[in-house]
Design an enzyme around this catalytic site. Structure first.
Site, PDB file in Angstrom:
ATOM      1  N   SER A  99      27.716  25.738 -95.604  1.00 36.74           N
ATOM      2  CA  SER A  99      27.427  25.707 -94.169  1.00 36.74           C
ATOM      3  C   SER A  99      27.986  26.965 -93.514  1.00 36.74           C
ATOM      4  O   SER A  99      28.635  27.783 -94.163  1.00 36.74           O
ATOM      5  CB  SER A  99      28.062  24.471 -93.542  1.00 36.74           C
ATOM      6  OG  SER A  99      29.461  24.660 -93.463  1.00 36.74           O
ATOM      7  N   LYS A 100      27.738  27.078 -92.235  1.00 38.10           N
ATOM      8  CA  LYS A 100      28.172  28.240 -91.436  1.00 38.10           C
ATOM      9  C   LYS A 100      29.648  28.574 -91.641  1.00 38.10           C
ATOM     10  O   LYS A 100      30.036  29.733 -91.552  1.00 38.10           O
ATOM     11  CB  LYS A 100      27.949  27.950 -89.943  1.00 38.10           C
ATOM     12  CG  LYS A 100      26.497  27.981 -89.522  1.00 38.10           C
ATOM     13  CD  LYS A 100      26.181  29.301 -88.820  1.00 38.10           C
ATOM     14  CE  LYS A 100      24.712  29.503 -88.569  1.00 38.10           C
ATOM     15  NZ  LYS A 100      23.945  29.779 -89.797  1.00 38.10           N
TER      16      LYS A 100
END
Ligand code: GLU
Length: 487
Positions: free
Chosen positions: A253-254
């Site tokens: 994820s980010k």
């Protein structure tokens, strides 16, 4: 039967590395089996689908050189390939399920469902629909229908038995029907289908032979099998791909860094390197080989080399890969690769003038061994194109020397630089050595002020080459500026 596979993204955001990998595997599997690769847009959730996300699908795969045989933009015999254009099809099949008793209308209001959930939470019982409307008496149902009560259509999961299917990677999978989410909605109040219904109908109508998708969908497998059974259709083969994780073992994820393919493009990564690296996330040819061209993968890809366990996205490894791809480029390829990045900084015109093109050719040997991504070129070779600003004059002063010595070094350099033009690398080095001795400093101490003076940084490409490209006049100008800074 010829292989037909599909990538079925929901256009709700930028193309995530995980999704891109699913697409790539499907593409290579189709190519290696001389089959077809289909793009199908799953936009049943109209509120979350955006035109930007749609465009990103096109941009991402055009960049990576992945093309589909059938899809919304190229057409094909099984279209339309956008689910929002197929709503009539799903309605018609949902009607069939109603008629065969595999589905029923549910008139429960959202208030009732909320209360039910609250109650279930309070009593710590299993969450899910209690099948109230499945058990409605015929005349009661009729009454609600006649009154025009809004309804959803739910799929009637068998109350007994188990549902099994074979996964090409994970083997046999089976689930007790009673453990399947009780009676999922297949048509919503607004008449739109949900993912499960549309997905199964389309995979059947588009004659998909292998469903290769992320492991996050494995729990939907039994429900999909039940839908195939209810329609009396032959299910495709299933192959659920291991997830892509960050190095901490959490879903990528980010938090870990860039996650969308297009971000890598924007940062100056090479499409070939990204494609190669992503292919290794859960697939391997053997224990050692890592470099593959797209063409090679189109021939070599096989499903039996897919891994069971999750893959780890390693940003350093991708950087290394990208660097390796850059080292292997020809001078012309690299020049074409870095030119847009130099133009973006305003260092050269786009397209460059003949003179600028000449300078670009000259800097290739300076940067080819050092670039990780194309965008690094601005930092590495920017000093050739623009004046440098030395932010901290202290950086001019080599360790174990002082300001006065540095000024002396720079003055000496000013004297010798004009005589260096036309001399070979070795000759210049010998001259530098001699002068360092005369000044009673180390060679490194002689070169550091020169490096900082002409590049603005303590780290630079090879100094002598840099000086050559910059030319005597500019080199002298910068040395003088540095002297002024210290005086
Ligand atoms: N639209 C689903 C998704 O995003 C597709 C899942 C599938 O391939 O069945 O990811």
């Amino acid at each position: 039967m010829s292989v037909r596979v599909r990538y079925a993204p929901s256009p709700t955001g930028l193309q995530h590395i995980g999704g891109v990998r699913t697409a790539i595997f499907n593409y290579f599997f189709a190519k290696a089996n001389k089959g077809q690769f289909i793009l199908r847009i799953e936009d049943t959730d109209q509120t979350r689908s955006t035109p930007e996300a749609m465009q990103d699908i096109y941009n991402t795969f055009a960049w990576l050189g992945i093309h589909w045989d059938e899809g919304p933009d190229v057409g094909g015999p099984k279209g339309p390939y956008v689910q929002s254009q197929r709503f009539d099809v799903y309605k018609q099949y949902a009607q069939q399920l109603l008629e065969t008793g595999h589905a029923y209308k549910c008139f429960c209001t959202s208030e009732r469902l909320a209360e039910l959930r609250e109650e279930q939470t309070k009593t710590k019982s299993a969450l899910g629909y209690d099948r109230k409307c499945r058990l409605l008496a015929a005349e009661e149902r009729q009454k609600l229908e006649d009154a025009g009560t809004p309804y959803v259509i739910r799929f009637a999961i068998p109350l007994e038995g188990a549902t099994a299917f074979h996964d090409e990677i994970l083997g046999d999978i089976s689930k007790e029907n009673i453990d399947i989410n009780p009676d999922p909605v297949i048509i919503k109040t607004d008449g739109f289908p949900t993912y499960h219904l549309a997905n199964v109908i389309d995979d059947h109508l588009m004659e998909i032979t292998h469903v290769m998708r992320s492991q996050e969908w494995i729990s939907s497998g039994p429900l999909h099998i039940l839908l195939y059974k209810a329609f009396e259709w032959e299910p495709p083969k299933f192959c659920h791909l291991p997830m892509v994780m960050g190095e901490d073992g959490q879903k990528l994820s980010k938090r870990h860094g860039s996650t969308s393919a297009i971000e890598f493009r924007q940062k100056g990564y090479l499409a070939e390197a990204v494609l190669n690296y992503i292919t290794l996330l859960g697939w391997s040819y053997d224990d050692s080989r890592e470099f593959f061209t797209k063409q090679e993968l189109e021939e070599l890809f096989t499903m039996d080399k897919l891994s069971k366990s999750s893959a780890v996205f390693n940003y350093q490894k991708l950087d290394w890969f990208n660097g390796q791809y850059i080292r292997r480029m020809s001078a012309d390829e690299l020049a074409a690769g870095i030119t847009p990045w130099l133009a973006k900084e305003g260092f050269v015109a786009d397209p460059p003038t003949a003179e600028q093109a000449g300078i670009i050719q000259q800097i290739i040997p300076l940067v080819q061994e050092r670039l990780i991504v194309f965008s690094d070129v601005a930092g590495l070779a920017g000093f050739i194109f623009r004046d440098v600003a030395i932010e901290d004059p202290e950086t001019l002063i080599p360790k174990k020397t002082d300001k006065a010595t540095t000024v002396k070094i720079l003055q000496k350099l000013k004297e010798i630089v004009p005589g260096l033009a036309g001399k070979s690398h070795d000759e210049i080095e010998a001259i530098f050595r001699e002068d360092a001795e005369k000044l009673e400093v180390k060679l490194g101490a002689l070169l550091m002020p020169l490096r900082v003076a002409i590049t603005g940084s303590t780290q630079s490409p090879p100094l002598i080459d840099s000086m050559h490209i910059l030319g005597t006049e500019k080199t002298l100008e910068r040395i003088e500026k540095a002297i002024a800074l210290l005086s």
